[in-house]
Enzyme design. Sequence first.
Site, PDB file in Angstrom:
ATOM      1  N   HIS A 189       1.025  -1.279   0.021  1.00  0.00           N
ATOM      2  CA  HIS A 189       0.109   0.055  -0.048  1.00  0.00           C
ATOM      3  C   HIS A 189       0.965   0.990  -0.076  1.00  0.00           C
ATOM      4  O   HIS A 189       0.721   2.177  -0.913  1.00  0.00           O
ATOM      5  CB  HIS A 189      -0.926   0.101   1.092  1.00  0.00           C
ATOM      6  CG  HIS A 189      -1.372   1.164   1.434  1.00  0.00           C
ATOM      7  ND1 HIS A 189      -2.559   1.766   0.787  1.00  0.00           N
ATOM      8  CD2 HIS A 189      -1.372   2.212   2.504  1.00  0.00           C
ATOM      9  CE1 HIS A 189      -3.013   3.002   1.260  1.00  0.00           C
ATOM     10  NE2 HIS A 189      -2.168   3.192   2.297  1.00  0.00           N
ATOM     11  N   ASP A 216       6.294  21.993 -26.470  1.00  0.00           N
ATOM     12  CA  ASP A 216       6.217  20.677 -25.801  1.00  0.00           C
ATOM     13  C   ASP A 216       7.430  20.603 -24.841  1.00  0.00           C
ATOM     14  O   ASP A 216       7.876  21.559 -24.427  1.00  0.00           O
ATOM     15  CB  ASP A 216       6.433  19.570 -26.960  1.00  0.00           C
ATOM     16  CG  ASP A 216       5.987  18.346 -26.738  1.00  0.00           C
ATOM     17  OD1 ASP A 216       6.127  17.793 -25.460  1.00  0.00           O
ATOM     18  OD2 ASP A 216       4.654  17.750 -27.172  1.00  0.00           O
ATOM     19  N   TRP A 260       7.114   0.132   3.963  1.00  0.00           N
ATOM     20  CA  TRP A 260       7.596   0.701   2.548  1.00  0.00           C
ATOM     21  C   TRP A 260       9.009   1.373   2.946  1.00  0.00           C
ATOM     22  O   TRP A 260       9.551   1.714   1.967  1.00  0.00           O
ATOM     23  CB  TRP A 260       6.600   1.743   2.254  1.00  0.00           C
ATOM     24  CG  TRP A 260       6.734   3.281   2.922  1.00  0.00           C
ATOM     25  CD1 TRP A 260       6.337   3.573   4.120  1.00  0.00           C
ATOM     26  CD2 TRP A 260       7.568   4.373   2.595  1.00  0.00           C
ATOM     27  NE1 TRP A 260       6.718   4.738   4.424  1.00  0.00           N
ATOM     28  CE2 TRP A 260       7.531   5.346   3.294  1.00  0.00           C
ATOM     29  CE3 TRP A 260       8.278   4.593   1.280  1.00  0.00           C
ATOM     30  CZ2 TRP A 260       8.027   6.568   3.224  1.00  0.00           C
ATOM     31  CZ3 TRP A 260       8.974   5.830   1.133  1.00  0.00           C
ATOM     32  CH2 TRP A 260       8.802   6.734   2.183  1.00  0.00           C
ATOM     33  N   SER A 281      13.072   6.229 -14.240  1.00  0.00           N
ATOM     34  CA  SER A 281      12.147   6.961 -14.762  1.00  0.00           C
ATOM     35  C   SER A 281      12.013   8.420 -14.248  1.00  0.00           C
ATOM     36  O   SER A 281      11.887   9.690 -14.816  1.00  0.00           O
ATOM     37  CB  SER A 281      10.730   6.218 -14.648  1.00  0.00           C
ATOM     38  OG  SER A 281       9.665   7.085 -14.669  1.00  0.00           O
ATOM     39  N   SER A 282      12.076   8.259 -12.883  1.00  0.00           N
ATOM     40  CA  SER A 282      12.029   9.724 -12.066  1.00  0.00           C
ATOM     41  C   SER A 282      13.017  10.651 -12.532  1.00  0.00           C
ATOM     42  O   SER A 282      12.867  11.950 -12.747  1.00  0.00           O
ATOM     43  CB  SER A 282      11.937   9.754 -10.443  1.00  0.00           C
ATOM     44  OG  SER A 282      10.935   8.899 -10.174  1.00  0.00           O
ATOM     45  N   HIS A 309      13.390  11.961   3.294  1.00  0.00           N
ATOM     46  CA  HIS A 309      12.860  13.002   3.502  1.00  0.00           C
ATOM     47  C   HIS A 309      12.761  14.100   2.711  1.00  0.00           C
ATOM     48  O   HIS A 309      11.485  14.519   2.452  1.00  0.00           O
ATOM     49  CB  HIS A 309      13.742  13.777   4.755  1.00  0.00           C
ATOM     50  CG  HIS A 309      12.799  14.629   5.418  1.00  0.00           C
ATOM     51  ND1 HIS A 309      11.611  14.627   6.131  1.00  0.00           N
ATOM     52  CD2 HIS A 309      12.358  16.140   5.305  1.00  0.00           C
ATOM     53  CE1 HIS A 309      10.864  15.467   6.593  1.00  0.00           C
ATOM     54  NE2 HIS A 309      11.248  16.717   5.872  1.00  0.00           N
ATOM     55  N   GLU A 317      12.164  13.236  -0.124  1.00  0.00           N
ATOM     56  CA  GLU A 317      11.003  12.627  -1.195  1.00  0.00           C
ATOM     57  C   GLU A 317       9.634  13.064  -0.556  1.00  0.00           C
ATOM     58  O   GLU A 317       8.819  13.325  -1.351  1.00  0.00           O
ATOM     59  CB  GLU A 317      10.936  11.041  -0.913  1.00  0.00           C
ATOM     60  CG  GLU A 317       9.845  10.322  -1.179  1.00  0.00           C
ATOM     61  CD  GLU A 317       9.496  10.190  -2.599  1.00  0.00           C
ATOM     62  OE1 GLU A 317      10.351  10.397  -3.600  1.00  0.00           O
ATOM     63  OE2 GLU A 317       8.460   9.914  -3.022  1.00  0.00           O
ATOM     64  N   TYR A 370       8.899  15.971   0.548  1.00  0.00           N
ATOM     65  CA  TYR A 370       8.746  17.268  -0.170  1.00  0.00           C
ATOM     66  C   TYR A 370       8.343  17.263  -1.677  1.00  0.00           C
ATOM     67  O   TYR A 370       7.843  17.824  -2.238  1.00  0.00           O
ATOM     68  CB  TYR A 370       9.777  18.325   0.093  1.00  0.00           C
ATOM     69  CG  TYR A 370       9.943  18.486   1.800  1.00  0.00           C
ATOM     70  CD1 TYR A 370       8.943  19.415   2.396  1.00  0.00           C
ATOM     71  CD2 TYR A 370      10.847  18.194   2.549  1.00  0.00           C
ATOM     72  CE1 TYR A 370       8.711  19.408   3.552  1.00  0.00           C
ATOM     73  CE2 TYR A 370      10.694  18.389   3.871  1.00  0.00           C
ATOM     74  CZ  TYR A 370       9.691  18.964   4.625  1.00  0.00           C
ATOM     75  OH  TYR A 370       9.765  19.251   5.647  1.00  0.00           O
ATOM     76  N   SER A 420      -1.579  27.607  -4.555  1.00  0.00           N
ATOM     77  CA  SER A 420      -1.372  28.740  -5.371  1.00  0.00           C
ATOM     78  C   SER A 420      -2.006  29.406  -6.392  1.00  0.00           C
ATOM     79  O   SER A 420      -1.910  30.686  -6.647  1.00  0.00           O
ATOM     80  CB  SER A 420       0.427  29.009  -5.205  1.00  0.00           C
ATOM     81  OG  SER A 420       0.874  28.694  -4.093  1.00  0.00           O
ATOM     82  N   HIS A 432      15.409  12.909  11.823  1.00  0.00           N
ATOM     83  CA  HIS A 432      14.181  13.005  12.840  1.00  0.00           C
ATOM     84  C   HIS A 432      13.218  12.011  12.636  1.00  0.00           C
ATOM     85  O   HIS A 432      12.285  11.728  13.470  1.00  0.00           O
ATOM     86  CB  HIS A 432      13.523  14.510  12.580  1.00  0.00           C
ATOM     87  CG  HIS A 432      12.797  14.700  11.244  1.00  0.00           C
ATOM     88  ND1 HIS A 432      12.849  15.908  10.557  1.00  0.00           N
ATOM     89  CD2 HIS A 432      12.192  13.773  10.257  1.00  0.00           C
ATOM     90  CE1 HIS A 432      11.973  15.643   9.195  1.00  0.00           C
ATOM     91  NE2 HIS A 432      11.694  14.555   9.551  1.00  0.00           N
ATOM     92  N   HIS A 433      13.523  11.166  11.620  1.00  0.00           N
ATOM     93  CA  HIS A 433      12.752   9.794  11.446  1.00  0.00           C
ATOM     94  C   HIS A 433      13.285   8.652  12.319  1.00  0.00           C
ATOM     95  O   HIS A 433      12.817   7.547  12.286  1.00  0.00           O
ATOM     96  CB  HIS A 433      13.055   9.368   9.901  1.00  0.00           C
ATOM     97  CG  HIS A 433      12.215  10.266   9.008  1.00  0.00           C
ATOM     98  ND1 HIS A 433      10.616  10.049   8.777  1.00  0.00           N
ATOM     99  CD2 HIS A 433      12.441  11.445   8.263  1.00  0.00           C
ATOM    100  CE1 HIS A 433      10.503  11.274   7.796  1.00  0.00           C
ATOM    101  NE2 HIS A 433      11.552  11.907   7.583  1.00  0.00           N
ATOM    102  N   THR A 460       6.923  27.028   5.745  1.00  0.00           N
ATOM    103  CA  THR A 460       5.717  26.580   5.646  1.00  0.00           C
ATOM    104  C   THR A 460       4.635  27.273   6.039  1.00  0.00           C
ATOM    105  O   THR A 460       3.638  27.467   5.387  1.00  0.00           O
ATOM    106  CB  THR A 460       5.637  25.110   6.159  1.00  0.00           C
ATOM    107  OG1 THR A 460       6.834  24.354   5.969  1.00  0.00           O
ATOM    108  CG2 THR A 460       4.384  24.176   5.936  1.00  0.00           C
ATOM    109  N   LYS A 499       3.974  30.083   3.966  1.00  0.00           N
ATOM    110  CA  LYS A 499       2.955  29.552   2.546  1.00  0.00           C
ATOM    111  C   LYS A 499       1.238  29.716   3.194  1.00  0.00           C
ATOM    112  O   LYS A 499       0.639  30.367   2.587  1.00  0.00           O
ATOM    113  CB  LYS A 499       3.278  28.177   2.215  1.00  0.00           C
ATOM    114  CG  LYS A 499       4.697  28.189   1.450  1.00  0.00           C
ATOM    115  CD  LYS A 499       4.924  26.780   0.712  1.00  0.00           C
ATOM    116  CE  LYS A 499       5.980  26.925  -0.233  1.00  0.00           C
ATOM    117  NZ  LYS A 499       5.460  27.793  -1.499  1.00  0.00           N
ATOM    118  N   ARG A 531       1.943   0.972  14.887  1.00  0.00           N
ATOM    119  CA  ARG A 531       1.405   0.755  13.525  1.00  0.00           C
ATOM    120  C   ARG A 531       1.816  -0.598  13.088  1.00  0.00           C
ATOM    121  O   ARG A 531       2.946  -1.341  13.483  1.00  0.00           O
ATOM    122  CB  ARG A 531       1.930   1.779  12.726  1.00  0.00           C
ATOM    123  CG  ARG A 531       3.575   1.995  12.550  1.00  0.00           C
ATOM    124  CD  ARG A 531       4.105   3.560  12.136  1.00  0.00           C
ATOM    125  NE  ARG A 531       3.910   3.369  10.511  1.00  0.00           N
ATOM    126  CZ  ARG A 531       4.836   3.760   9.890  1.00  0.00           C
ATOM    127  NH1 ARG A 531       5.793   4.705  10.414  1.00  0.00           N
ATOM    128  NH2 ARG A 531       4.819   4.134   8.610  1.00  0.00           N
TER     129      ARG A 531
END
Lengths: 289, 527
Positions: B77, B106, B142, B170-171, B254, B256, B258, B269, B303-304, B329, B332, B451
């Site tokens: 998932h 293009d 994951w 790809s990315s 991390h 990722e 963002y 915006s 921090h993870h 943040t 924003k 979890r």
Amino acid sequence: MSASAEEYYVPHGTNWPIIGSIGLATTVIGFANYLHGSSIWMTFVGLAILIFMMWGWFGQVIKESMEGKYSAQVDMSFRWSMGWFIFSEVMFFAAFFGALFYARMFSIPWLDGASNNAATAELLWPEFEAAWPLLEVPLAEKFEQAKMAMGAWGLPAINTVILLTSGVTVTWAHHALKKNQRSQLVWGLALTVALGFLFVGLQAWEYVHAYNDLGLKMTSGIYGSTFFMLTGFHGFHVTMGATMLLIILFRAMKGHFSPDNHFAFEAVAWYWHFVDVVWLGLFIFVYWI
Amino acid sequence: MSTATTHDEHHDHGPASGLMRWVTTTNHKDIGTLYLWLSFIMLLTGGAMAMVIRAELFQPGLQLVEPNFFNSMTTMHGLIMVFGAIMPAFVGLANWLIPMMIGAPDMALPRMNNWSFWILPFAFTMLASTLLMEGGAPAFGWTFYAPLSTTYAPDSTDFFIFAVHLMGISSVMGAINIIATILNMRAPGMTLMKMPLFVWTWLITAYLLIAVMPVLAGAVTMMLTDRHFGTSFFDAAGGGDPVMFQHIFWFFGHPEVYIMILPAFGIISAIIPTFARKPLFGYSSMVYASASIAILSFMVWAHHMFTTGMPVAGELYFMYATILIAVPTGVKIFNWVSTMWKGSMTFETPMLWALGFVVMFTIGGFSGLMLGVAPVDTQYHDTYFVVAHFHYVLVTGALYSIIAAFYYWVPKWTGNMYDEKLGKIHFWWSTISVNLLFFPQHFIGLAGMPRRIPDYALQFAEFNMISSIGGFAFGLAQVFFLYIVVKTIKGGEKATDEVWEGATGLEFEQLPSPAPYHSFNTAPEVK
């Protein structure tokens, strides 16, 4: 810029990407199956498809370029892309350099009780002593002990000279191309290709020496792991770069490139300098200090 | 160079027909459509797995699935939603919108654009095929921490590893293309500081992708060699360290997160000024805030890992650096609210989703602040509080912005207005159910429910049941969304060229609805 925007070449319809995807998928599925006991042939089929795809795709781009379809703006798109592609390669190596520094700065000293890890050392492997290059791994039964580390001032130093020299010869070829001195261009490129493959050959010889004489293997703990993964991926990139240079050499001999339009040459030269710089990092941090 | 000859042979012919149109296309709109459909299929696939998770957690005790399969479900998932739903959806939007927004014919490299997409179906087929393999699909979460993903992982892990390699290729190609497009293909007069914020945030996101996807490739490569070639990167017995895996993973992971939210900031915006009928408040501060967030994202990864084991100085540094991200943040959120201040607001469907984003993303941001504080994270770590936090930022954040973008731009893409009534039903149905789904998870997390566990203590039963009911309702709402999408593509009230009263940007001001197959063969005038 308005005029060049009108000329921007947008190709229509292409079969190469899907062929490339099939090639990639065949390669990796074949290799994953190989890791679980199947034969390796599927991987080779995939690689053959990928080589076919690159041959056709690059061939088409070369043809379009020779036909003058690419405006200065298209050229600039190629430049941005190649530059950031090389940056992505730098970040790939950064992961492995990160592993090297982490092992040297943290995990090995910590296993010996540094910082607040006295209990770790006491409970896990009290006999273990931190060192770099790490020859005696914490659990000798699980990983093979290397007898000796790879020194810096033999083959690696010679290889450094070879690679740095090849950086000079490719620049010589570039200057010759810009002055339209074709024979110097061909000679400069041929020398660069020769030095590139000489480097790869000497690396292969060094690997044989490491396995047979030093007992230094991929399985020799974190020193062997970082040594072979870093130098191995670098050697792979040198092989790629030398192959690309070889193709540029053949194209130069066929009369491709003009003094003011030769981005393919420059892109490969950029790539070549990139593998050069990575090597300097390897020489310093893997071999020397 | 003769360019006149190249011009006529590719001028203004429409798309080819049949399946091969989609396989061989180099058109940014076609490729954008392919990305968006792939991401929708992945959303429903990953969503079905979430339904299995919520069904098992409906009551305490083991009901429906084996614990190992439950773990496979949480793992798949997460992977499918992150790499298959959210990221491709943003790339699809980038494909559709960036060339139209900057006045380009293009994407810069149309063939490579095709390849970026067509790698993905192969990658996700490989990933999904692990479910059918002996030993089951990956079940290590994951984040695939070593040694769960090395020493103790099922054989199918190797297919997962190579699938990640393909997604990375790809990315990186997609990101390179976006950078080349934005830096090189802008119409004359479209200076950097005139670009729509969606273009800006995607430019920054593309840099993040190029910087961290190769690091992820390195991490899975080390996993592969640890598994099969006897290296010891993540094995202390050879001098490596499983914790090193976490450092490398989160150095990717991390930025990722963002990558999955910056394009959302760009979308919001664009939408809020249109429906508040005021220009965006603080455009340049939005640009600088996005860039600051991106730079900070490289410096906060540990921090993870507050509970993994780290010197105290490290914990302190990572805590302060993390909390610092609240500043840009906050800028924003402040700017969005200020844009609405004294505006002539109307609440069409895109605006509802955008407002839902602002409110609920902020809730996710606040719980993120709580998690960023090292001493209290010791209690929250690996509980449902974390699950609630990142679902608020990813579902009511990223996914809400994607849905908002669909409603906002689909009239431009198809020429048809969506059904306003159905859109509003979709919003309220989703918003009520998503809060039923995730809000109670804060409480059960703070109370200590871990979890990635298929069973739980009895005191968590009510909240889990509420959460599951919300989950089923939210899942059904997205099937309803599929109906709205198909209905809109097939027909509906014709949209005007401007689509929304006062909508700004080249795509609304200079292109008809639907936008032609090739837009801006001649660069537009940008005032």
